[in-house]
Design a protein around this motif. Structure first.
Motif: not given
Length: 239
Positions: A82-98, A106-112
């Motif tokens: 929806n935004n394309r630029y400046g957004v990184t799609a993350v993966e469950h369980g992978k660690t990212y450093h900022l 961590l994946s959780v139960e929601h309606d999306v």
């Protein structure tokens, strides 16, 4: 480390962590950048990034404001699309450093598609951020600080339906997409929060379906941990 609440409701969600050296991590893009500046004391040059749980507007509406300001965002694949630029799609369980912040989705139960995040920093240890989830699959022990949803109480929600203040279909959606106070307490117990947690901040509390003072007392009473319900302008020191 200081936690600042910019917003925590269906109107808009935003939270800011600031380390002693001034580095900042932003959580959720449901509040304007200017609100982050006014309430959260955001300094764009010190922002190391933003994490966003999912695509609903009260959590991601202003993503483009932040990416346009040069702040990188980690979120779901839908938010990236929806935004394309400046957004990184993350993966469950992978660690990212900022900067010095290490974040693990961590994946959780929601309606999306929706993520909770473990946020680690040397100053505070590990913080768990979890919102808009009726269930978490992972029991995580050793967490020092919780920023966790307690959206409603079953008895108050039931009474609102009986009284015609909340329609039954909305109540059903709430139960299948948000965490109740009862479930929140059960989850904290499974994580042994009473042994390791130093603060618990309850977020995304419903104004109609939760008694906030009762929620604070109930969680503190069950865990023995200092507990707050998040409200705009609240500042909490995390040690």
């Amino acid at each position: 480390m200081e936690l600042r609440i910019v917003g925590s409701s269906s109107k808009g969600n935003g939270y800011l962590l600031e380390a002693e050296n001034g580095d900042q991590l932003l959580i959720e893009a449901g509040c304007h950048l200017r609100e982050y500046q006014d309430v959260g004391h955001l300094k764009r040059s010190r922002a190391r990034g933003m994490i966003v749980s999912h695509e609903h507007g009260d959590h991601c509406k202003y993503v483009r404001e932040f990416t346009s300001a040069g702040i990188d965002v980690l979120s779901t694949s839908a938010v990236k699309e929806n935004n394309r630029y400046g957004v990184t799609a993350v993966e469950h369980g992978k660690t990212y450093h900022l900067g010095d912040f290490a974040v693990t989705p961590l994946s959780v139960e929601h309606d999306v598609e929706c993520f909770a995040y473990l946020v680690h920093h040397p100053e505070m240890g590990t913080l768990m951020f979890a919102t808009d989830c009726w269930n978490l699959h992972q029991v995580v022990k050793g967490v020092a600080h919780y920023l966790i949803e307690a959206n409603y109480q079953d008895d108050i929600l039931d009474e609102a339906v009986r009284g015609g203040r909340t329609v039954a279909s909305q109540a059903d959606r709430i139960r299948l997409s948000h965490m109740s106070l009862k479930h929140c307490i059960e989850y904290l117990k499974m994580c042994e929060a009473d042994k390791t947690a130093r603060t618990i901040t309850l977020i995304h509390a419903s104004g109609r379906h939760l008694d906030k003072k009762h929620a604070e007392l109930a969680v503190a009473g069950q865990t023995g941990v200092a507990t707050w319900v998040a409200k705009q302008g609240l500042e909490i020191v995390l040690m």
